[in-house]
Scaffold this motif. Structure first.
Motif, PDB file in Angstrom:
ATOM      1  N   MET A 162    -105.054  41.425   2.267  1.00 17.10           N
ATOM      2  CA  MET A 162    -104.958  40.909   3.629  1.00 17.10           C
ATOM      3  C   MET A 162    -103.523  40.910   4.137  1.00 17.10           C
ATOM      4  O   MET A 162    -103.263  41.178   5.310  1.00 17.10           O
ATOM      5  CB  MET A 162    -105.537  39.497   3.707  1.00 17.10           C
ATOM      6  CG  MET A 162    -105.590  38.958   5.133  1.00 17.10           C
ATOM      7  SD  MET A 162    -106.454  37.393   5.263  1.00 17.10           S
ATOM      8  CE  MET A 162    -106.205  37.049   7.016  1.00 17.10           C
ATOM      9  N   LYS A 163    -102.557  40.634   3.247  1.00 17.33           N
ATOM     10  CA  LYS A 163    -101.166  40.540   3.707  1.00 17.33           C
ATOM     11  C   LYS A 163    -100.644  41.859   4.254  1.00 17.33           C
ATOM     12  O   LYS A 163     -99.719  41.872   5.074  1.00 17.33           O
ATOM     13  CB  LYS A 163    -100.257  40.037   2.596  1.00 17.33           C
ATOM     14  CG  LYS A 163    -100.153  40.902   1.364  1.00 17.33           C
ATOM     15  CD  LYS A 163     -99.171  40.302   0.360  1.00 17.33           C
ATOM     16  CE  LYS A 163     -99.105  41.100  -0.933  1.00 17.33           C
ATOM     17  NZ  LYS A 163    -100.255  40.799  -1.818  1.00 17.33           N
ATOM     18  N   ALA A 164    -101.249  42.979   3.815  1.00 19.71           N
ATOM     19  CA  ALA A 164    -100.786  44.277   4.296  1.00 19.71           C
ATOM     20  C   ALA A 164    -100.936  44.407   5.801  1.00 19.71           C
ATOM     21  O   ALA A 164    -100.097  45.019   6.466  1.00 19.71           O
ATOM     22  CB  ALA A 164    -101.552  45.393   3.591  1.00 19.71           C
ATOM     23  N   VAL A 165    -102.010  43.849   6.352  1.00 17.20           N
ATOM     24  CA  VAL A 165    -102.221  43.935   7.794  1.00 17.20           C
ATOM     25  C   VAL A 165    -101.767  42.672   8.511  1.00 17.20           C
ATOM     26  O   VAL A 165    -101.167  42.734   9.588  1.00 17.20           O
ATOM     27  CB  VAL A 165    -103.693  44.273   8.119  1.00 17.20           C
ATOM     28  CG1 VAL A 165    -104.652  43.232   7.569  1.00 17.20           C
ATOM     29  CG2 VAL A 165    -103.893  44.437   9.623  1.00 17.20           C
ATOM     30  N   GLU A 176     -95.863  30.272   3.051  1.00 18.71           N
ATOM     31  CA  GLU A 176     -97.183  29.661   3.219  1.00 18.71           C
ATOM     32  C   GLU A 176     -98.176  30.679   3.768  1.00 18.71           C
ATOM     33  O   GLU A 176     -99.361  30.681   3.378  1.00 18.71           O
ATOM     34  CB  GLU A 176     -97.096  28.446   4.153  1.00 18.71           C
ATOM     35  CG  GLU A 176     -96.392  27.231   3.571  1.00 18.71           C
ATOM     36  CD  GLU A 176     -94.873  27.379   3.572  1.00 18.71           C
ATOM     37  OE1 GLU A 176     -94.346  28.327   4.209  1.00 18.71           O
ATOM     38  OE2 GLU A 176     -94.208  26.551   2.922  1.00 18.71           O
ATOM     39  N   ASP A 177     -97.717  31.546   4.683  1.00 15.75           N
ATOM     40  CA  ASP A 177     -98.593  32.600   5.222  1.00 15.75           C
ATOM     41  C   ASP A 177     -99.054  33.525   4.097  1.00 15.75           C
ATOM     42  O   ASP A 177    -100.252  33.823   3.967  1.00 15.75           O
ATOM     43  CB  ASP A 177     -97.857  33.424   6.285  1.00 15.75           C
ATOM     44  CG  ASP A 177     -97.703  32.692   7.609  1.00 15.75           C
ATOM     45  OD1 ASP A 177     -98.586  31.889   7.948  1.00 15.75           O
ATOM     46  OD2 ASP A 177     -96.701  32.946   8.296  1.00 15.75           O
ATOM     47  N   TYR A 178     -98.105  33.989   3.277  1.00 14.75           N
ATOM     48  CA  TYR A 178     -98.459  34.906   2.186  1.00 14.75           C
ATOM     49  C   TYR A 178     -99.424  34.248   1.198  1.00 14.75           C
ATOM     50  O   TYR A 178    -100.373  34.886   0.719  1.00 14.75           O
ATOM     51  CB  TYR A 178     -97.203  35.395   1.465  1.00 14.75           C
ATOM     52  CG  TYR A 178     -96.474  36.498   2.208  1.00 14.75           C
ATOM     53  CD1 TYR A 178     -97.027  37.774   2.294  1.00 14.75           C
ATOM     54  CD2 TYR A 178     -95.248  36.271   2.827  1.00 14.75           C
ATOM     55  CE1 TYR A 178     -96.369  38.801   2.977  1.00 14.75           C
ATOM     56  CE2 TYR A 178     -94.586  37.275   3.513  1.00 14.75           C
ATOM     57  CZ  TYR A 178     -95.153  38.540   3.584  1.00 14.75           C
ATOM     58  OH  TYR A 178     -94.510  39.549   4.260  1.00 14.75           O
ATOM     59  N   ALA A 179     -99.198  32.981   0.907  1.00 14.97           N
ATOM     60  CA  ALA A 179    -100.082  32.271  -0.017  1.00 14.97           C
ATOM     61  C   ALA A 179    -101.478  32.139   0.573  1.00 14.97           C
ATOM     62  O   ALA A 179    -102.489  32.294  -0.139  1.00 14.97           O
ATOM     63  CB  ALA A 179     -99.504  30.898  -0.343  1.00 14.97           C
ATOM     64  N   PRO A 186    -106.801  38.646  -2.104  1.00 17.66           N
ATOM     65  CA  PRO A 186    -105.681  39.046  -2.964  1.00 17.66           C
ATOM     66  C   PRO A 186    -105.693  40.548  -3.208  1.00 17.66           C
ATOM     67  O   PRO A 186    -106.592  41.267  -2.756  1.00 17.66           O
ATOM     68  CB  PRO A 186    -105.963  38.271  -4.253  1.00 17.66           C
ATOM     69  CG  PRO A 186    -107.452  38.136  -4.279  1.00 17.66           C
ATOM     70  CD  PRO A 186    -107.875  37.985  -2.837  1.00 17.66           C
ATOM     71  N   ASP A 187    -104.719  41.017  -3.957  1.00 17.48           N
ATOM     72  CA  ASP A 187    -104.629  42.441  -4.289  1.00 17.48           C
ATOM     73  C   ASP A 187    -105.947  42.942  -4.881  1.00 17.48           C
ATOM     74  O   ASP A 187    -106.474  42.364  -5.838  1.00 17.48           O
ATOM     75  CB  ASP A 187    -103.509  42.681  -5.300  1.00 17.48           C
ATOM     76  CG  ASP A 187    -102.126  42.554  -4.681  1.00 17.48           C
ATOM     77  OD1 ASP A 187    -102.036  42.383  -3.458  1.00 17.48           O
ATOM     78  OD2 ASP A 187    -101.140  42.624  -5.443  1.00 17.48           O
ATOM     79  N   THR A 188    -106.472  44.011  -4.295  1.00 16.86           N
ATOM     80  CA  THR A 188    -107.724  44.625  -4.749  1.00 16.86           C
ATOM     81  C   THR A 188    -107.445  46.102  -5.018  1.00 16.86           C
ATOM     82  O   THR A 188    -106.999  46.820  -4.125  1.00 16.86           O
ATOM     83  CB  THR A 188    -108.818  44.483  -3.672  1.00 16.86           C
ATOM     84  OG1 THR A 188    -108.994  43.092  -3.364  1.00 16.86           O
ATOM     85  CG2 THR A 188    -110.138  45.060  -4.159  1.00 16.86           C
TER      86      THR A 188
END
Length: 285
Positions: A162-165, A176-179, A186-188
């Motif tokens: 999700m963090k990629a987008v 806090e956003d990244y967490a 998480p990484d898939t």
């Protein structure tokens, strides 16, 4: 005479569905629509003005409805039946990120081992400006690649998250956003090249693709950006301008899709349903 007909939109993607609203649930019609989805990849029902009740019934006639992510559930009356209300008038920060994150090309459900078969979008309120939806055929993009390049790509593994987008939405995301993003998705790890039944091949790329394993960030990013640009060329795409009552369904495992930016005041409201997938992700031989 058949109750449903299909008129191709472009040589590589899309067809208009010609069917009366009263006939969409008749014997054989949902099955024929599902067959055509595999052929055309995007089906457009112009201004059919389908109720949520019929919408849910049509999806159910083609298979099981995929349950919403927990973070995507809201107070909308159809939420318990899998209907997601897409709008920028939400109060929840994560749901706003889900909606705004659609402005980049992506495939739905890569977090699952078996992504959704089809996403259906029903236009409740068209945007006054912007808000079109684009579709890009990954099948056509793959077929057009040189054979040598295909063999190189088959060896690669890509990490989606999700963090990629979501990180694209902020100039300076917080810890806090990244967490929060990692707690949701998480990484898939996925093969970059997805071998599907019947011999069709897709690519697991798009805005949720963060990096390629075993490569430096710059090297992996260059490949992902190259494929992103390749797959979204005009020759592989269809861009839909919404009218009230339009219904569009698309063959999710073979496509990238995106919304084009629009403001909250544009009044764009969609109802989304997802047909549960049957095609498990597996690497190409």
């Amino acid at each position: 005479m058949s109750k449903v007909k299909f008129d191709p939109i472009t040589p590589s993607i899309g067809a208009y569905v010609r069917v009366d609203l009263d006939d969409v649930l008749d014997d054989g019609v949902p099955e024929r629509i599902l067959e055509a989805l595999s052929e055309y990849n995007v089906l457009v029902f112009p201004e059919i003005n389908m109720s949520d009740e019929t919408y849910i019934a049509l999806n159910a006639a083609m298979g099981d409805v995929q349950e919403l992510y927990d973070v995507a559930k809201d107070e909308h009356l159809g939420s318990e039946q899998g209907v997601y209300r897409i709008s920028l008038d939400k109060d929840d920060k994560t749901q706003i990120e889900f909606v705004k994150g659609n402005d980049w090309w992506h495939m739905d459900g890569i977090i699952y081992d078996t992504p959704g078969k089809s996403t259906m979008l029903k236009c409740e309120s068209p945007p006054s400006e912007g808000g079109d939806t684009g579709f890009a055929s990954l099948y056509a993009a793959w077929e057009a690649l040189p054979e040598e390049r295909k063999e190189q790509l088959k060896k690669l593994e890509v990490v989606h998250c999700m963090k990629a987008v979501a990180s694209r939405l902020y100039d300076a995301p917080t810890e806090e956003d990244y967490a929060r993003w990692d707690s949701i998705w998480p990484d898939t790890f996925r093969p970059l090249v997805w071998q599907q039944s019947g011999g069709r091949v897709s690519m697991l790329i798009g805005s949720t693709a963060d990096r390629i394993t075993g490569m430096s960030d710059d090297e992996g990013r260059a490949i992902l950006d190259e494929l992103y640009d390749w797959a979204t060329q005009d020759r592989f795409t269809y861009r839909h301008k919404w009218k009230k009552g339009d219904l569009v369904m698309f063959n999710n495992p073979g496509l990238l899709h995106r919304s084009y930016p629009y403001d909250k005041d544009a009044g764009r409201v969609m109802h989304r349903l997802t047909l549960e997938g049957t095609e498990k992700i597996r690497a190409a031989a």
